[in-house]
Design an enzyme around this catalytic site. Structure first.
Site, PDB file in Angstrom:
ATOM      1  N   SER A   1      44.111  43.327  28.400  1.00 32.46           N
ATOM      2  CA  SER A   1      45.327  43.669  29.156  1.00 32.46           C
ATOM      3  C   SER A   1      46.514  43.148  28.361  1.00 32.46           C
ATOM      4  O   SER A   1      46.353  42.268  27.501  1.00 32.46           O
ATOM      5  CB  SER A   1      45.276  42.958  30.511  1.00 32.46           C
ATOM      6  OG  SER A   1      46.515  43.050  31.184  1.00 32.46           O
TER       7      SER A   1
ATOM      8  N   TYR B   1      43.479  35.598  35.961  1.00 31.18           N
ATOM      9  CA  TYR B   1      43.395  36.899  35.280  1.00 31.18           C
ATOM     10  C   TYR B   1      43.825  36.757  33.823  1.00 31.18           C
ATOM     11  O   TYR B   1      43.146  37.209  32.907  1.00 31.18           O
ATOM     12  CB  TYR B   1      44.291  37.906  36.002  1.00 31.18           C
ATOM     13  CG  TYR B   1      44.174  39.328  35.485  1.00 31.18           C
ATOM     14  CD1 TYR B   1      43.042  40.088  35.735  1.00 31.18           C
ATOM     15  CD2 TYR B   1      45.203  39.923  34.749  1.00 31.18           C
ATOM     16  CE1 TYR B   1      42.930  41.398  35.276  1.00 31.18           C
ATOM     17  CE2 TYR B   1      45.115  41.221  34.291  1.00 31.18           C
ATOM     18  CZ  TYR B   1      43.972  41.961  34.561  1.00 31.18           C
ATOM     19  OH  TYR B   1      43.870  43.258  34.096  1.00 31.18           O
TER      20      TYR B   1
HETATM   21  N1  LIG Z   1      45.200  49.282  35.980  1.00 34.11           N
HETATM   22  C1  LIG Z   1      45.956  48.532  35.216  1.00 34.11           C
HETATM   23  O1  LIG Z   1      47.189  48.580  35.326  1.00 34.11           O
HETATM   24  C2  LIG Z   1      45.317  47.622  34.182  1.00 34.11           C
HETATM   25  C3  LIG Z   1      46.171  46.932  33.290  1.00 34.11           C
HETATM   26  C4  LIG Z   1      45.602  46.106  32.335  1.00 34.11           C
HETATM   27  C5  LIG Z   1      44.225  45.962  32.258  1.00 34.11           C
HETATM   28  N2  LIG Z   1      43.413  46.643  33.138  1.00 34.11           N
HETATM   29  C6  LIG Z   1      41.956  46.476  33.014  1.00 34.11           C
HETATM   30  O2  LIG Z   1      41.316  47.741  33.013  1.00 34.11           O
HETATM   31  C7  LIG Z   1      39.947  47.565  33.383  1.00 34.11           C
HETATM   32  C8  LIG Z   1      39.555  48.640  34.369  1.00 34.11           C
HETATM   33  O3  LIG Z   1      40.227  48.422  35.609  1.00 34.11           O
HETATM   34  P1  LIG Z   1      40.983  49.591  36.397  1.00 34.11           P
HETATM   35  O4  LIG Z   1      42.436  49.343  36.258  1.00 34.11           O
HETATM   36  O5  LIG Z   1      40.429  50.892  36.046  1.00 34.11           O
HETATM   37  O6  LIG Z   1      40.627  49.161  37.924  1.00 34.11           O
HETATM   38  P2  LIG Z   1      39.623  49.822  38.983  1.00 34.11           P
HETATM   39  O7  LIG Z   1      39.515  48.832  40.069  1.00 34.11           O
HETATM   40  O8  LIG Z   1      40.097  51.185  39.325  1.00 34.11           O
HETATM   41  O9  LIG Z   1      38.247  49.928  38.173  1.00 34.11           O
HETATM   42  C9  LIG Z   1      37.504  48.771  37.843  1.00 34.11           C
HETATM   43  C10 LIG Z   1      36.022  49.058  38.024  1.00 34.11           C
HETATM   44  O10 LIG Z   1      35.273  47.876  37.701  1.00 34.11           O
HETATM   45  C11 LIG Z   1      34.231  47.778  38.647  1.00 34.11           C
HETATM   46  N3  LIG Z   1      33.696  46.416  38.758  1.00 34.11           N
HETATM   47  C12 LIG Z   1      34.236  45.348  39.412  1.00 34.11           C
HETATM   48  N4  LIG Z   1      33.405  44.297  39.346  1.00 34.11           N
HETATM   49  C13 LIG Z   1      32.314  44.706  38.642  1.00 34.11           C
HETATM   50  C14 LIG Z   1      31.116  44.072  38.246  1.00 34.11           C
HETATM   51  N5  LIG Z   1      30.856  42.791  38.574  1.00 34.11           N
HETATM   52  N6  LIG Z   1      30.222  44.784  37.526  1.00 34.11           N
HETATM   53  C15 LIG Z   1      30.459  46.072  37.206  1.00 34.11           C
HETATM   54  N7  LIG Z   1      31.571  46.735  37.560  1.00 34.11           N
HETATM   55  C16 LIG Z   1      32.491  46.055  38.271  1.00 34.11           C
HETATM   56  C17 LIG Z   1      34.840  48.258  39.945  1.00 34.11           C
HETATM   57  O11 LIG Z   1      33.852  48.618  40.903  1.00 34.11           O
HETATM   58  C18 LIG Z   1      35.677  49.432  39.473  1.00 34.11           C
HETATM   59  O12 LIG Z   1      34.950  50.625  39.522  1.00 34.11           O
HETATM   60  C19 LIG Z   1      39.832  46.145  33.928  1.00 34.11           C
HETATM   61  O13 LIG Z   1      39.237  45.309  32.941  1.00 34.11           O
HETATM   62  C20 LIG Z   1      41.281  45.744  34.161  1.00 34.11           C
HETATM   63  O14 LIG Z   1      41.467  44.353  34.099  1.00 34.11           O
HETATM   64  C21 LIG Z   1      43.942  47.474  34.090  1.00 34.11           C
END
Ligand SMILES: NC(=O)c1ccc[n+]([C@@H]2O[C@H](COP(=O)([O-])OP(=O)(O)OC[C@H]3O[C@@H](n4cnc5c(N)ncnc54)[C@H](O)[C@@H]3O)[C@@H](O)[C@H]2O)c1
Length: 281
Positions: free
Chosen positions: A145, A158
C-alpha cells in the site's frame, strides 16, 4: 515474464476488490487461474465472473485463510496437483485495522499481521520452493500500500504490516537474484481503490471492539470507506499489475502523487524530521 497465455496465476484475496480484478484480468489473458479467499460465496462469484469472461481457461477455487500456514501449503499442493506449476503468485489478501496505537489489542495486531504479513510469508514459503524446482519463469506480486511507504495517524497496525510487506518484497527480490532464479518480484502500492477494504472486519474471526470501546477505530473505518468509494476501479489496477509483470517493474504505485510523496519522505528523513503523512490522492 512476457507470455502469460496458457500459464498459471494464483491470487489470494480473490473474492473481492483488487484480487477479483486480478483474477478476471489473468483469465482474460487466457491464463489458468487459482483463486483463494476466506469468503466462500464471494469467491464463487469471482469464479463465475472469470468463467463468463474467459470460458476456455481452467479455474481452481480453493478456500484458504492465508494467515494459516497449513492452509496455504494446501493451496500450493492443490495448485501443483491440478496444473503442475504456478507462474504468477499474487499475495494480495489484506485487511485494514485503524485507530490509536495504544488502544489496539493483541487480537487487533494478530489479525492484521496474520493476514497482511504472515499471509505473504506463507505464500513465499509454500510456493517459491516449488517454483524453483520447476525452474520456469515466474513472478510474485505482493500487495502492500502507499501506507507501506509513508505513514499517518490512526493506521498503526495497517502501516506496520504494509511497511513489512514492502521490506519482505525487496528482500525476496534480493534473495531470488542471489539464487540466480528467473522469478521476478513486484510490490503493488495502491492509493485509493474502489473495494470493500473498509469493511475488512466482515471476515474477522475474533470479536471486533464495539463503537464505545474503540470509537477511534470506527471513525477511521468511515474515513477509509469515503476514500475507497472515490478510488480507482480494481480493473485499472489489475492492468497496471499485468504491465509491471511484463516489464519487470518492481514498485507498482497506482497514483501520480507517488514520486512526490516518496521524495518528500526521504527529504524529511535526510533532514532528520518526522516525515509528512501519506495521501491517497
Ligand atoms: N482498496 C484500497 O484502497 C487499497 C489501498 C492500498 C492497499 N490495498 C490492499 O489491497 C489488497 C486487497 O484489498 P481490497 O482493497 O481489494 O479489499 P477487499 O476487502 O475488497 O478484498 C480483500 C479480500 O481479502 C480477503 N481476505 C481477508 N482476510 C483473508 C484471509 N485471512 N485469507 C484469505 N483472504 C482473506 C477478503 O475476504 C477479501 O475478499 C489488500 O492487501 C489491501 O490492504 C487496498
Amino acid at each position: 515474464m512476457r507470455d502469460l497465455a496458457g500459464r498459471v496465476a494464483v491470487v489470494t484475496g480473490a473474492a473481492s476488490g483488487i484480487g477479483r480484478g486480478l483474477a478476471c484480468r489473468f483469465g482474460a489473458e487466457q491464463m489458468n487461474v487459482v483463486i483463494a479467499d476466506v469468503e466462500r460465496a464471494a469467491l464463487d462469484e469471482t469464479a463465475r465472473l472469470v468463467r463468463a469472461a474467459a470460458p476456455a481457461v481452467d479455474l481452481l477455487v480453493q478456500p484458504t485463510d492465508v494467515s494459516d500456514g497449513e492452509q496455504v501449503e494446501r493451496l500450493a499442493a492443490a495448485t501443483y496437483e491440478r496444473f503442475g506449476a504456478a507462474h504468477i503468485l499474487c499475495n494480495n489478501a489484506g485487511v485494514f485495522q485503524g485507530g490509536l496505537l495504544w488502544q489496539r489489542s493483541d487480537a487487533d495486531w494478530d489479525w492484521v499481521l496474520g493476514v497482511n504479513l504472515y499471509g505473504i510469508i506463507h505464500g513465499i514459503r509454500s510456493f517459491i520452493p516449488r517454483m524453483l524446482d520447476k525452474a520456469e519463469d515466474g513472478h510474485v506480486v505482493n500487495t502492500a500500500s502507499m501506507a507501506g511507504l509513508v505513514t499517518s495517524a490512526y493506521s498503526g497496525p495497517y502501516s506496520v504490516s504494509k511497511f513489512a510487506a514492502v521490506a519482505l518484497s525487496e528482500s525476496l527480490a534480493h534473495d531470488l537474484r542471489a539464487a540466480g532464479a528467473s522469478i521476478g518480484v513486484s510490490v503493488l502500492c495502491p492509493s485509493a481503490v474502489k473495494t470493500r477494504i473498509a469493511e475488512s472486519s466482515r471476515n474477522r474471526l475474533t470479536p471486533v471492539a464495539t463503537e464505545t470501546e474503540a470509537p477511534d477505530a470506527h471513525f477511521v473505518e468511515q474515513a477509509l470507506r469515503d476514500l475507497a468509494s472515490g478510488g480507482l476501479d480494481p480493473a485499472v489496477v489489475a492492468g497496471m499489475v499485468v504491465d509491471a509483470i511484463r516489464t519487470e517493474q518492481f514498485y507498482v504505485p497506482t497514483s501520480t502523487t507517488y514520486d512526490e510523496q516518496v521524495r518528500s519522505r526521504f527529504d524529511d528523513m535526510v533532514a532528520r524530521r518526522l516525515p509528512r503523512t501519506v495521501r491517497y490522492d
